[in-house]
Design an enzyme around this catalytic site. Structure first.
Site, PDB file in Angstrom:
ATOM      1  N   LYS A  81       0.836  -1.197   0.000  1.00  0.00           N
ATOM      2  CA  LYS A  81       0.000   0.000   0.000  1.00  0.00           C
ATOM      3  C   LYS A  81       0.874   1.251   0.000  1.00  0.00           C
ATOM      4  O   LYS A  81       1.843   1.333   0.755  1.00  0.00           O
ATOM      5  CB  LYS A  81      -0.889  -0.048   1.244  1.00  0.00           C
ATOM      6  CG  LYS A  81      -1.955   1.029   1.341  1.00  0.00           C
ATOM      7  CD  LYS A  81      -2.816   0.769   2.575  1.00  0.00           C
ATOM      8  CE  LYS A  81      -3.963   1.748   2.686  1.00  0.00           C
ATOM      9  NZ  LYS A  81      -4.829   1.459   3.860  1.00  0.00           N
ATOM     10  N   SER A 156      -9.529   0.990   2.934  1.00  0.00           N
ATOM     11  CA  SER A 156      -8.755   1.835   2.039  1.00  0.00           C
ATOM     12  C   SER A 156      -7.612   1.098   1.335  1.00  0.00           C
ATOM     13  O   SER A 156      -6.979   1.628   0.442  1.00  0.00           O
ATOM     14  CB  SER A 156      -8.160   3.002   2.830  1.00  0.00           C
ATOM     15  OG  SER A 156      -7.287   2.522   3.852  1.00  0.00           O
ATOM     16  N   SER A 180     -10.009  -1.325   7.076  1.00  0.00           N
ATOM     17  CA  SER A 180      -9.368  -1.162   5.775  1.00  0.00           C
ATOM     18  C   SER A 180      -8.499  -2.319   5.308  1.00  0.00           C
ATOM     19  O   SER A 180      -8.014  -2.303   4.180  1.00  0.00           O
ATOM     20  CB  SER A 180      -8.532   0.126   5.765  1.00  0.00           C
ATOM     21  OG  SER A 180      -9.369   1.254   5.795  1.00  0.00           O
TER      22      SER A 180
END
Length: 470
Positions: A81, A156, A180
């Site tokens: 990420k 996310s 997330s």
């Protein structure tokens, strides 16, 4: 062994490289080939660093040929990420504001994986500043679900869920502040571990909410998550919140059978207003766990709606505090949804925030009392499978906000309590959409969750299902 190296699990490919049945270059090239095929459909990567990855793979092969094994993941390529700082690399955090931000330090979690021998493939897409649960991004576009391209990935950690599901990376770091990691795991059919607050250092990871943020992996299997957690867990001088508690052999525990485990099924909230197929998958999973030796009992939890509301308050205030300067100086550089959420945080009073923080101790004590006789609690990650990208687009669908609120109601309570939760693939809908369930555990007892997840995955094959290119 699968014919395509990229389709192997993290554990299997690491063994194959160390035993020289595969080279790091072969494995890295296999991932890059899949990235070239899938990235135009998924938008999962923020940056692809193919040539650099192949050079690193060649160096890993040369080192191994000389007997220089750098660690248990020697030569294994991964992407993470785009909120984990790596010195000398652009880290956008999914934002316009940090589009050109070059990190000067490397995050502890990322460094520990590098020290174990991993290779960088690039960086993965994410919701802007990790503040969105669907996978939409106003600046870089939505990430698409490999199992149904017009459906969301969850956020996310949207790129992490999508890329792991499509077998573009063997695993990926995500972050979980309100769900997330678990939501992309659920919507994309992969395994995701939300760790206990303090289990893994957050140093060098972009903050969203200082008291809720956790670092954790998304991977193919519970065993893969166990490997990654074992490498990352432990104290860190750069993060005083990383606690010096013993780090068990997570991999060994994940191989243990289910027998002797007691799992609680909530009597309310997590079983209310479920999509019919999600409810059916929950029932089937409970039956499988029972067959594998677990004792299943009912648990009556404290009011989870209050926990969810308190988590939202804490997140809103802490996120707004971090972003205050940019909200004053650069409001035009935020996407409209993220800007609105941050501005809402500024409107919450200090008294309200302090009351929400003060209640965490009593709330945790009440939860521990309610779950004293079980090793874990099982529940859906979300009451529904993945909606479409259009249905959940706040800017394009009038009902999107209601859709989003329903998506996230089952994940926030555990964040507020600071406890661990493991999301595991548990089935598919008739339309082929993945459905995940979460195992919620005791503080710093990720090992038991990985044990249950590992046993379940040895009895099922949902985690092995592959999406197909359109």
């Amino acid at each position: 062994m699968r014919s395509e190296p990229a389709l192997m699990s993290l554990a299997a490919v690491a063994r194959a490289i160390l035993e020289k049945r595969l080279s790091a270059r072969e494995v890295t090239q296999s991932c890059l080939d899949r990235i070239a095929q899938w990235q135009p459909h998924l938008n999962a990567f923020m940056a692809i660093e193919g040539e650099e990855a192949l050079r690193a793979a060649d160096a890993a092969d040369a080192a191994l040929a000389k007997g220089d094994r750098r660690g248990p993941l020697h030569g294994v390529p991964m992407a993470h990420k785009d909120m984990y700082y790596e010195a000398g690399k652009v880290v956008t955090c999914g934002s316009c504001i940090r589009r050109d931000f070059v990190a000067t330090t490397t995050s502890t979690a990322l460094q520990r994986l590098k020290d174990a021998g991993t290779i960088r493939l690039g960086s993965l897409q994410m919701a802007e500043f990790a503040y969105g649960p669907t996978g939409h991004n106003a600046h870089f576009g939505p990430v698409h679900n490999p199992f149904a391209l017009d459906h969301i990935t969850g956020g996310s950690s949207s790129g992490s869920g999508s890329a792991v599901a499509a077998r573009l990376t063997f695993a990926a770091l995500g972050s979980d502040t309100g769900g997330s990691i678990r939501m992309p795991a659920h919507f994309c059919g992969v395994t995701g571990l939300k760790t206990t607050v303090g289990r893994v250092s957050r140093a060098g990871a972009m903050p969203l909410s200082q008291s809720l943020d956790t670092v954790g992996p998304l991977a193919r299997t519970a065993e893969d998550c166990a490997i990654l957690l074992g490498l990352m867990a432990g104290p860190d001088p750069a993060d005083p919140t990383a606690i010096a508690v013993p780090v068990p052999d997570y991999v060994a525990v994940s191989a243990e059978p289910m027998k002797g485990i007691t799992i609680g099924v909530p009597g309310s909230f997590y079983v209310d207003d479920l999509d019919g197929e999600v409810a059916g998958i929950l029932d089937a999973t409970i039956a499988t766990l029972r067959r594998e030796g677990a004792q299943i009992v009912r648990v009556d939890l404290p009011d989870q709606r209050q926990l969810s509301g308190a988590a939202q308050l804490v997140l809103a205030v802490e996120a707004a505090a971090f972003h205050k300067r940019w909200l004053i100086e650069r409001p035009q550089d935020y996407g409209p949804q993220v800007l609105m959420r941050l501005q809402n945080g500024l409107a919450i009073s200090a008294i309200t925030y302090l009351e929400a923080m003060r209640w965490r101790g009593p709330a945790l004590a009440a939860h521990q009392t309610a779950t004293a006789d079980v090793d874990a609690v099982i529940a859906p990650v979300s009451p529904v499978p993945a909606p479409t990208i259009v249905e959940s687009d706040v800017g394009g669908s009038p009902g999107a906000e209601a859709v989003i609120q329903r998506l996230t109601r089952f994940t926030r309570p555990i964040n507020y309590l600071g406890l661990p939760s493991l999301a595991i693939p548990a089935g598919f809908t008739r339309k082929g959409l993945p459905v995940g369930l979460q195992l919620m555990g005791r503080s710093f007892d990720e090992a038991t969750l990985l044990r249950i997840g590992g046993a379940f995955q040895r009895a099922t094959d949902f985690h092995e299902r592959l999406p197909q290119l359109p």
